[in-house]
Design a protein around this motif. Structure first.
Motif, mmCIF file in Angstrom:
data_model
loop_
_atom_site.group_PDB
_atom_site.id
_atom_site.type_symbol
_atom_site.label_atom_id
_atom_site.label_comp_id
_atom_site.label_asym_id
_atom_site.label_seq_id
_atom_site.Cartn_x
_atom_site.Cartn_y
_atom_site.Cartn_z
ATOM 1 N N MET A 1 -24.897 1.033 -9.078
ATOM 2 C CA MET A 1 -24.585 -0.333 -8.709
ATOM 3 C C MET A 1 -24.878 -0.530 -7.223
ATOM 4 S SD MET A 1 -23.810 -1.698 -11.362
ATOM 5 C CE MET A 1 -22.702 -2.778 -12.121
ATOM 6 N N PRO A 2 -25.102 -1.757 -6.817
ATOM 7 C CA PRO A 2 -25.436 -2.011 -5.408
ATOM 8 C C PRO A 2 -24.213 -1.960 -4.492
ATOM 9 C CG PRO A 2 -25.368 -4.057 -6.646
ATOM 10 C CD PRO A 2 -25.186 -2.952 -7.635
ATOM 11 N N ILE A 3 -24.492 -1.661 -3.244
ATOM 12 C CA ILE A 3 -23.451 -1.673 -2.214
ATOM 13 C C ILE A 3 -23.236 -3.123 -1.795
ATOM 14 C CG2 ILE A 3 -22.851 -0.920 0.117
ATOM 15 C CD1 ILE A 3 -22.910 1.381 -1.806
ATOM 16 N N GLU A 4 -21.980 -3.553 -1.781
ATOM 17 C CA GLU A 4 -21.632 -4.917 -1.394
ATOM 18 C C GLU A 4 -20.527 -4.874 -0.347
ATOM 19 O OE1 GLU A 4 -20.874 -7.628 -4.614
ATOM 20 O OE2 GLU A 4 -22.204 -6.519 -5.934
ATOM 21 N N THR A 5 -20.374 -5.969 0.367
ATOM 22 C CA THR A 5 -19.320 -6.090 1.369
ATOM 23 C C THR A 5 -18.111 -6.751 0.715
ATOM 24 O OG1 THR A 5 -20.997 -6.340 3.067
ATOM 25 C CG2 THR A 5 -18.764 -6.954 3.668
ATOM 26 N N TYR A 6 -16.937 -6.155 0.923
ATOM 27 C CA TYR A 6 -15.701 -6.658 0.336
ATOM 28 C C TYR A 6 -14.671 -6.925 1.414
ATOM 29 C CZ TYR A 6 -17.251 -5.621 -4.357
ATOM 30 O OH TYR A 6 -17.949 -5.621 -5.534
ATOM 31 N N LEU A 7 -13.902 -7.979 1.201
ATOM 32 C CA LEU A 7 -12.762 -8.306 2.042
ATOM 33 C C LEU A 7 -11.533 -7.839 1.277
ATOM 34 C CD1 LEU A 7 -11.982 -10.595 4.517
ATOM 35 C CD2 LEU A 7 -10.771 -11.362 2.518
ATOM 36 N N ILE A 8 -10.758 -6.961 1.901
ATOM 37 C CA ILE A 8 -9.561 -6.418 1.274
ATOM 38 C C ILE A 8 -8.358 -6.878 2.090
ATOM 39 C CG2 ILE A 8 -8.352 -4.322 0.576
ATOM 40 C CD1 ILE A 8 -11.194 -2.959 0.682
ATOM 41 N N LYS A 9 -7.498 -7.640 1.465
ATOM 42 C CA LYS A 9 -6.289 -8.150 2.111
ATOM 43 C C LYS A 9 -5.131 -7.255 1.713
ATOM 44 C CE LYS A 9 -3.886 -11.311 4.292
ATOM 45 N NZ LYS A 9 -3.838 -11.284 5.707
ATOM 46 N N VAL A 10 -4.484 -6.645 2.701
ATOM 47 C CA VAL A 10 -3.349 -5.754 2.462
ATOM 48 C C VAL A 10 -2.098 -6.599 2.279
ATOM 49 C CG1 VAL A 10 -1.990 -3.867 3.439
ATOM 50 C CG2 VAL A 10 -4.455 -3.947 3.836
ATOM 51 N N ALA A 11 -1.278 -6.227 1.303
ATOM 52 C CA ALA A 11 -0.047 -6.962 1.015
ATOM 53 C C ALA A 11 0.900 -6.908 2.208
ATOM 54 C CB ALA A 11 0.633 -6.369 -0.214
ATOM 55 N N GLU A 12 1.701 -7.962 2.369
ATOM 56 C CA GLU A 12 2.650 -8.053 3.482
ATOM 57 C C GLU A 12 3.678 -6.927 3.457
ATOM 58 O OE1 GLU A 12 2.747 -10.123 6.115
ATOM 59 O OE2 GLU A 12 0.854 -10.977 5.469
ATOM 60 N N ASN A 13 4.075 -6.496 2.268
ATOM 61 C CA ASN A 13 5.109 -5.472 2.152
ATOM 62 C C ASN A 13 4.530 -4.061 1.985
ATOM 63 O OD1 ASN A 13 4.104 -5.825 -0.390
ATOM 64 N ND2 ASN A 13 6.080 -6.074 -1.395
ATOM 65 N N ALA A 14 3.251 -3.878 2.245
ATOM 66 C CA ALA A 14 2.615 -2.562 2.096
ATOM 67 C C ALA A 14 3.087 -1.609 3.188
ATOM 68 C CB ALA A 14 1.101 -2.702 2.148
ATOM 69 N N THR A 15 3.329 -0.378 2.796
ATOM 70 C CA THR A 15 3.748 0.640 3.753
ATOM 71 C C THR A 15 2.519 1.281 4.396
ATOM 72 O OG1 THR A 15 3.723 2.412 2.115
ATOM 73 C CG2 THR A 15 5.776 1.149 2.331
ATOM 74 N N ALA A 16 2.757 2.060 5.439
ATOM 75 C CA ALA A 16 1.663 2.757 6.114
ATOM 76 C C ALA A 16 0.976 3.740 5.169
ATOM 77 C CB ALA A 16 2.182 3.483 7.349
ATOM 78 N N LEU A 17 1.739 4.378 4.291
ATOM 79 C CA LEU A 17 1.150 5.302 3.318
ATOM 80 C C LEU A 17 0.262 4.572 2.312
ATOM 81 C CD1 LEU A 17 4.127 7.734 2.637
ATOM 82 C CD2 LEU A 17 2.015 8.203 3.894
ATOM 83 N N GLN A 18 0.651 3.368 1.929
ATOM 84 C CA GLN A 18 -0.179 2.589 1.016
ATOM 85 C C GLN A 18 -1.483 2.165 1.685
ATOM 86 O OE1 GLN A 18 2.654 -0.447 -0.143
ATOM 87 N NE2 GLN A 18 3.042 0.576 -2.099
ATOM 88 N N VAL A 19 -1.415 1.806 2.966
ATOM 89 C CA VAL A 19 -2.633 1.444 3.705
ATOM 90 C C VAL A 19 -3.558 2.650 3.797
ATOM 91 C CG1 VAL A 19 -3.554 0.654 5.911
ATOM 92 C CG2 VAL A 19 -1.479 -0.388 4.995
ATOM 93 N N GLN A 20 -2.997 3.820 4.074
ATOM 94 C CA GLN A 20 -3.800 5.042 4.093
ATOM 95 C C GLN A 20 -4.418 5.301 2.728
ATOM 96 O OE1 GLN A 20 -1.213 8.150 5.452
ATOM 97 N NE2 GLN A 20 -1.613 7.733 7.611
ATOM 98 N N GLY A 21 -3.668 5.018 1.670
ATOM 99 C CA GLY A 21 -4.183 5.182 0.312
ATOM 100 C C GLY A 21 -5.361 4.263 0.031
ATOM 101 N N ILE A 22 -5.285 3.031 0.514
ATOM 102 C CA ILE A 22 -6.389 2.079 0.342
ATOM 103 C C ILE A 22 -7.641 2.602 1.048
ATOM 104 C CG2 ILE A 22 -7.208 -0.251 0.886
ATOM 105 C CD1 ILE A 22 -4.216 -1.129 0.716
ATOM 106 N N LEU A 23 -7.461 3.055 2.279
ATOM 107 C CA LEU A 23 -8.597 3.577 3.041
ATOM 108 C C LEU A 23 -9.194 4.814 2.370
ATOM 109 C CD1 LEU A 23 -7.160 3.165 6.650
ATOM 110 C CD2 LEU A 23 -8.783 1.668 5.471
ATOM 111 N N LYS A 24 -8.339 5.681 1.822
ATOM 112 C CA LYS A 24 -8.822 6.875 1.132
ATOM 113 C C LYS A 24 -9.614 6.521 -0.123
ATOM 114 C CE LYS A 24 -5.431 10.200 2.759
ATOM 115 N NZ LYS A 24 -4.315 11.085 2.401
ATOM 116 N N VAL A 25 -9.166 5.492 -0.855
ATOM 117 C CA VAL A 25 -9.885 5.066 -2.061
ATOM 118 C C VAL A 25 -11.272 4.544 -1.685
ATOM 119 C CG1 VAL A 25 -9.919 3.338 -3.907
ATOM 120 C CG2 VAL A 25 -7.836 4.610 -3.441
#
Length: 87
Positions: A1-25
């Motif tokens: 599949m092609p590489i595309e640019t995505y905008l990812i909005k982090v939830a207001e109640n997201a923890t630092a570990l969840q943000v790290q998880g998003i970046l890892k994914v």
């Protein structure tokens, strides 16, 4: 599949570990983080991995964006009219 640019909005109640998880994914799927501003991440990733990012805890919104195809209007100033008025 092609590489595309995505905008990812982090939830207001997201923890630092969840943000790290998003970046890892994103990085684990072969994607690249382009920019992080506040609770918004702009990343380039394979479109087949987008659903995995959407399902990650802490993601409020993930959608494709397109920067290409915009036309900038050309502004031309007519200088000859000003020179004639000043003569």
């Amino acid at each position: 599949m092609p590489i595309e640019t995505y905008l990812i909005k982090v939830a207001e109640n997201a923890t630092a570990l969840q943000v790290q998880g998003i970046l890892k994914v994103v990085l684990g799927s072969g994607g690249r983080i382009e920019m992080v501003a506040g609770r918004t991440i702009i990343a380039s990733l394979d479109s087949s991995s987008a659903e995995l990012v959407r399902k990650t805890q802490g993601v409020a919104l993930a959608g494709g964006i397109n920067f290409r195809g915009r036309k900038i209007p050309k502004i031309v100033k007519n200088v000859s009219d000003e020179k004639q008025a000043g003569s």
